[in-house]
Design a protein around this motif. Structure first.
Motif, short mmCIF file in Angstrom:
data_model
loop_
_atom_site.label_atom_id
_atom_site.label_comp_id
_atom_site.label_asym_id
_atom_site.label_seq_id
_atom_site.Cartn_x
_atom_site.Cartn_y
_atom_site.Cartn_z
N GLN A 147 4.28 -2.66 -3.10
CA GLN A 147 3.80 -1.67 -1.41
C GLN A 147 5.08 -0.31 -1.90
N ALA A 148 5.65 -0.46 -3.27
CA ALA A 148 6.62 0.59 -3.31
C ALA A 148 5.19 2.31 -4.02
N SER A 149 4.25 1.63 -4.67
CA SER A 149 3.33 2.44 -5.21
C SER A 149 2.35 3.11 -3.75
N ALA A 150 2.50 2.10 -2.82
CA ALA A 150 1.84 2.56 -2.20
C ALA A 150 2.25 4.37 -1.18
N ASP A 151 3.97 3.45 -1.16
CA ASP A 151 4.27 4.66 -0.13
C ASP A 151 4.19 6.07 -0.98
N THR A 152 4.25 5.55 -2.57
CA THR A 152 4.37 6.87 -3.47
C THR A 152 3.53 7.71 -3.10
N ILE A 153 1.69 7.25 -3.02
CA ILE A 153 1.29 7.90 -2.93
C ILE A 153 1.01 8.57 -1.58
N VAL A 154 1.20 7.66 -0.64
CA VAL A 154 2.47 8.59 0.92
C VAL A 154 2.25 9.54 0.48
N ASN A 155 3.72 9.89 -0.05
CA ASN A 155 4.58 10.51 -0.19
C ASN A 155 4.63 12.10 -0.63
N ARG A 156 3.52 11.57 -1.77
CA ARG A 156 2.63 13.14 -2.65
C ARG A 156 1.63 13.05 -1.60
N LEU A 157 0.94 12.52 -1.38
CA LEU A 157 -0.48 13.34 0.18
C LEU A 157 0.59 13.98 1.33
N ARG A 158 1.57 13.38 2.11
CA ARG A 158 1.90 14.13 3.27
C ARG A 158 2.69 15.65 2.47
N ASN A 159 3.53 15.34 1.14
CA ASN A 159 3.70 16.51 0.93
C ASN A 159 2.55 17.35 -0.18
N THR A 160 1.35 16.90 0.32
CA THR A 160 0.32 18.33 -0.45
C THR A 160 -0.27 18.68 1.15
N GLY A 161 -0.17 18.60 2.24
CA GLY A 161 -0.03 18.59 3.63
C GLY A 161 -1.12 18.22 3.95
N TYR A 162 -1.38 16.43 4.26
CA TYR A 162 -1.97 15.74 5.05
C TYR A 162 -0.87 14.61 5.30
N PRO A 163 -0.72 15.12 6.70
CA PRO A 163 0.84 14.12 7.23
C PRO A 163 0.30 13.56 8.16
N TYR A 164 -1.43 12.41 7.92
CA TYR A 164 -1.62 11.66 8.43
C TYR A 164 -2.06 10.84 7.31
N ALA A 165 -1.70 10.86 6.01
CA ALA A 165 -2.01 10.22 4.67
C ALA A 165 -1.52 8.58 5.44
N GLU A 166 -3.00 7.77 4.52
CA GLU A 166 -1.85 6.13 4.45
C GLU A 166 -2.87 5.88 3.61
N VAL A 167 -2.50 4.31 3.23
CA VAL A 167 -3.34 4.04 1.65
C VAL A 167 -3.14 2.01 2.04
N LEU A 168 -4.40 1.79 1.53
CA LEU A 168 -4.89 0.36 1.86
C LEU A 168 -4.83 0.19 0.49
N ARG A 169 -3.39 -1.45 0.97
CA ARG A 169 -3.53 -2.26 -0.28
C ARG A 169 -5.07 -3.55 -0.46
N ASN A 170 -5.61 -3.32 -1.22
CA ASN A 170 -6.17 -4.18 -2.51
C ASN A 170 -6.04 -4.61 -2.98
N PHE A 171 -5.85 -6.31 -3.30
CA PHE A 171 -5.80 -6.73 -4.57
C PHE A 171 -6.67 -8.35 -4.63
N ASP A 172 -6.57 -9.09 -6.46
CA ASP A 172 -7.51 -10.16 -6.08
C ASP A 172 -7.11 -10.48 -6.89
N SER A 173 -5.83 -12.18 -6.51
CA SER A 173 -4.88 -12.09 -7.39
C SER A 173 -5.24 -13.95 -7.70
N GLU A 174 -5.63 -14.10 -8.90
CA GLU A 174 -5.78 -15.42 -9.95
C GLU A 174 -4.93 -16.34 -9.82
N ALA A 175 -4.36 -17.23 -9.44
CA ALA A 175 -3.02 -17.67 -10.43
C ALA A 175 -3.40 -18.94 -11.13
#
Length: 701
Positions: A147-175
């Protein structure tokens, strides 16, 4: 029927006397304790030595919440990437007490095998972004870091001129195979600039003043950080009690394909009181009782100016006798309270934010003061100062200031005689006379710490340069250049352990003047360097590190110690006044490890440290003390709302620093040099006599 049920419930209440964790390596005890409902009683209620007293806060055992705690811990480990973690318990119950141990088998974590970032090509540097994300390939698959990584990307985009930027998190985990593949897909949305900026909530404050302070301007490319900066700046002027800066439109425009479209910003403020009154009372070991008050007028005559009137009186009581041990505390009820023992400061300051630019702050002030340094000097002055802060919002603000005052500085007569060879009363009186002092100062500060009172991470760099000469209004002999640099660094080790170090150094380049037929590089006592004390080299008392002078006023037989004189082979006097002379060069080094105490860990910490330093006078062989002084030690820190209260004990195995011994029969009498080096007796101290105690509020650095 109800009574036996209530009694049974009361009998089942047990006090949690012990709570521990075993087997946890990835997550520390503090983190695990913060996610469970079961809490341990205070130390006074847990320790077998004192719990029979009945003191401390008792926490009671809840069987249902305890079972839920096992689930909570398991969920925390799964969210941290340890899908196969097993939580077991060991509970020891008595009639009134319970002792709990959570036994954790962490197992191997699920690790990130692949981490892809999509949707930012051509906008952000993907390789650099990968290095700066909290989650990396090979790390345990921690959902919080995801979640912190997704927030980092959102902050970078919003500080580059994209106020409505979002990040989708997708993962495939195999225990089963302990493998996770992660994909972060960015949806930047339209790139936008700032359009309309609406301001709501103003009554008395002028709209133009607010717009002049804002970092958000119509037509500028959108940056989320500009919204935060505007909020901080408006709070900082002291006029508003509430400030909120946000997007006026919560949804992006429908025509997403239109580039460089405008976004509306709303600044919502609430004005606070226009006037503020402050009153403070305090006690300090050196300054004794002190009282301070202030009155501030915000938005004074418009323009977001602040007019601040301050008054402070300190040393309300007799001064301490020594700089170390229990004698370093002033005794407010001992001695005589007279006006000449007081320190005071009365001042008025006018502060103007956004002076000629949003990034500049100007201030103009006038003051009258009387201040003194323990056992060194006393200065009385009336004057004013003007400062301009450049790059006030940047990482390294620079302050250019000018100060002008008319005053006098008094010091021990022996300082003038030993340092400047001015032993006649007429020459000493010349240096004590009231005169003009003008100085230009340049100060640069880079502050990257995470706390003002008790930093645990980051660094602080400070550089100060001062120039005083006749060109800037100084009167002879107040002509010199002074420079000082200080750097502190803090490293977190775990959650509550910190390693910190500091280096501080300075030098003074005086201009030679002719006094009594000789060239003297004079620097006023209030501008010289002094060392030692709770915030310097803690093995020495306040101002006791470096050169010093000894003055005796009675050379008769009654003041001679015959036994010490026989052992030393030179005359040893019983009553001798010791005064630090300071120096024109100083170096101080500190290193300290701070860690939680095993007892009262939430309120008390321990520290071990090594301090080193020296103060000396360049070019004066008689007054120069060569060689660094190194003093190791340990201390205790108690947490308070004002910062940690420190008790430090340092080991100082060095003999008393030697200096010139002078004789002066009366304050107006000539000074005669008796010995170039005193004291002659260097008897070995006992171990406990080599321990120096220091008390202070706040960290040493």
């Amino acid at each position: 029927m109800a009574a036996p049920t209530v009694l049974s419930a009361q009998e089942q209440q047990r006090v949690v006397r012990g709570l521990s964790f075993a087997g946890n390596r990835t997550l520390d005890n503090y983190t695990l304790e913060s996610v469970i409902a079961t809490t341990k009683s205070s130390w006074w209620a847990r320790s077998p030595l004192v719990r029979w007293l009945g003191l401390g806060e008792k926490r009671y055992f809840d069987e249902l919440e305890f079972r839920r705690d096992v689930v909570r811990l398991g969920l925390l480990y799964r969210q941290s990437g340890y899908m196969n973690a097993v939580v077991d318990t060991a509970v020891q119950r008595t009639a009134r007490d319970v002792f709990i141990t959570f036994r954790i088998h962490e197992g191997e974590p699920v690790r990130v095998a692949r981490l892809d970032i999509k949707g930012v090509d051509g906008i952000l540097d993907v390789a650099k972004l990968n290095r700066e994300l909290p989650l990396h390939v090979g790390d345990p698959f921690n959902r919080f870091l995801l979640q912190a990584s997704a927030d980092t990307i959102v902050n970078r985009l919003r500080n580059t001129g994209y106020p409505y930027a979002e990040v989708l998190r997708n993962f495939d985990s195999e225990a089963g195979v302990l493998r996770a593949e992660v994909e972060l897909e960015a949806i930047p949305g339209p790139r936008m600039r700032v359009g309309e900026v609406a301001i709501h909530g103003l009554h008395d404050v002028d709209t133009g003043t607010v717009r002049k302070l804002m970092s958000v301007r119509p037509g500028d490319p959108f940056k989320q950080e500009a919204l935060y900066q505007t909020q901080r700046d408006l709070y900082g002027i002291g006029v508003f009690s509430s400030v909120n800066v946000l997007l006026l439109d919560s949804l992006p425009p429908q025509e997403a394909e239109v580039r460089d479209s405008a976004v509306r910003v709303l600044v919502r403020v609430q004005e606070g009181p226009r006037h503020q009154v402050r009153l403070g009372l305090g006690y300090a070991s050196i300054e004794c009782f002190r009282v301070q008050s202030g009155w501030a007028a915000h938005d004074f005559l418009g323009g977001a100016r602040t007019l601040d009137l301050t008054a402070r009186v300190s040393k309300l009581g007799s001064t301490p006798k020594q700089a170390t041990g229990l004698n370093q505390f002033c005794n407010p009820f001992g001695g005589t309270w007279t006006f000449d023992t007081l320190n005071y400061n009365v001042g008025v300051t006018l502060r103007q934010p956004a002076f000629l630019s949003r990034t500049r702050v100007a201030s103009l002030g006038f003051f009258a003061e009387r201040r003194s340094e323990f056992n060194v000097f006393t200065r009385e002055a009336v004057g004013g100062n003007a400062d301009i802060t450049f790059n006030a919002r940047g990482a390294v603000p620079v302050i250019l200031g000018y100060g002008y005052s008319v005053g006098r500085t008094e010091a021990n007569e022996g300082i003038y005689c030993s340092l400047f060879r001015l032993c006649e009363e007429t020459s000493r009186a010349f240096l004590r006379d009231r005169r003009q002092f003008g100085a230009l100062t340049l100060t640069a500060v880079r502050n990257r710490v995470n706390s003002v009172l008790d930093p645990s991470e980051g660094s602080i760099f400070t550089m100060t340069l001062l120039h005083a000469s006749r060109l800037v209004g100084s009167e002879k002999p107040y002509e010199f250049n002074r420079g000082e640099i200080e750097f502190s660094k803090y490293y977190p080790i775990g959650r509550r352990t910190v390693f910190a170090w500091r280096v501080r150094g300075g030098t003074i380049l005086p201009r030679n003047i002719t006094l009594s037929g000789q060239n003297v590089g004079y620097v006023p006592p209030d501008q010289r360097f002094y060392g030692g004390g709770p915030n310097s080299v803690r093995g020495f008392g306040r101002n006791e590190l470096g050169p010093r002078v000894y003055v005796v006023t009675d050379t008769t037989g009654d003041n001679i110690d015959p036994e010490a004189t026989t052992r030393a082979g030179e005359t040893v006097y019983r009553s001798v006044q010791t005064t630090p002379t300071g120096g024109n060069t100083a170096v101080v080094l500190n290193a300290e490890l701070r860690f939680p105490s095993p007892v009262l860990a939430q309120r008390m910490r321990l520290g071990v440290f090594v301090d080193a330093g020296q103060v000396w006078e360049r070019g004066e062989e008689l007054a120069t003390i060569r060689g660094m002084r190194v003093t190791p030690g340990a201390g205790v820190r108690f947490s308070t709302p004002l910062g940690p209260v420190r008790i430090d004990a340092a080991y100082n195995g060095y003999p008393a620093e030697r200096g010139p011994l002078l004789y002066q029969a009366s304050p107006t009498a000539p000074i005669v040099a008796i010995s170039p080096s005193y004291p002659p007796l260097r008897a070995e101290k006992r171990f406990w006599q080599k321990i120096v105690l220091q008390f202070a509020v706040g960290q040493a650095f």
